[in-house]
Design an enzyme around this catalytic site. Sequence first.
Site, mmCIF file in Angstrom:
data_model
loop_
_atom_site.group_PDB
_atom_site.id
_atom_site.type_symbol
_atom_site.label_atom_id
_atom_site.label_comp_id
_atom_site.label_asym_id
_atom_site.label_seq_id
_atom_site.Cartn_x
_atom_site.Cartn_y
_atom_site.Cartn_z
ATOM 1 C CD GLN A 62 37.382 39.411 48.509
ATOM 2 O OE1 GLN A 62 36.817 39.058 49.479
ATOM 3 N NE2 GLN A 62 36.647 39.794 47.533
ATOM 4 C CG PHE A 63 43.008 37.889 43.528
ATOM 5 C CD1 PHE A 63 43.076 38.994 42.384
ATOM 6 C CD2 PHE A 63 42.063 37.026 43.438
ATOM 7 C CE1 PHE A 63 42.207 38.898 41.345
ATOM 8 C CE2 PHE A 63 41.338 36.711 42.411
ATOM 9 C CZ PHE A 63 41.536 37.863 41.324
ATOM 10 C CB THR A 64 39.232 41.194 44.186
ATOM 11 O OG1 THR A 64 38.622 40.864 45.328
ATOM 12 C CG2 THR A 64 39.146 40.442 43.254
#
Length: 147
Positions: A80-82
């Site tokens: 989850q890059f966010t």
Amino acid sequence: QLMRAVIQKVSRSAVSVAGKEISRIEAGFLVLVAVKAGDGKEQAHKLAEKISKLRIIVDEKEKMNLSLLDKKESVMLVSQFTLYGDTSRGNRPSFIDSARPEQARPLFEILAADLRALGLSVALGAFGEHMAIELINDEPTTIILDV
């Protein structure tokens, strides 16, 4: 550099892509992972060690004293890059600190392999896909790690 993980104790978790379930765990931990630009294999190995040995499971005396390894817990691992969204300026997050997919994917795969090698059962989300993530928090327990 620091890889980031958000670890949530769950009574179950499942990941679906395009309406089809691709992975599921029963009781265990959902681990959301972000790779920071500049991270390398060292961070992935360190994060696996830290996650596996983190004493966040309650023992018979109601103290968080047991690790995921102690209890051989299941892990749902989701990229989850966010998690590296920077909201310090303006109202739209900047993801400049997040690693590009070509850098993040191999480190995510190393993390998964290390967790399995340490003896944990690991289910995976779909890297880079639009996922529906189902979870039921247990207790709830949520820990944020930067390693």
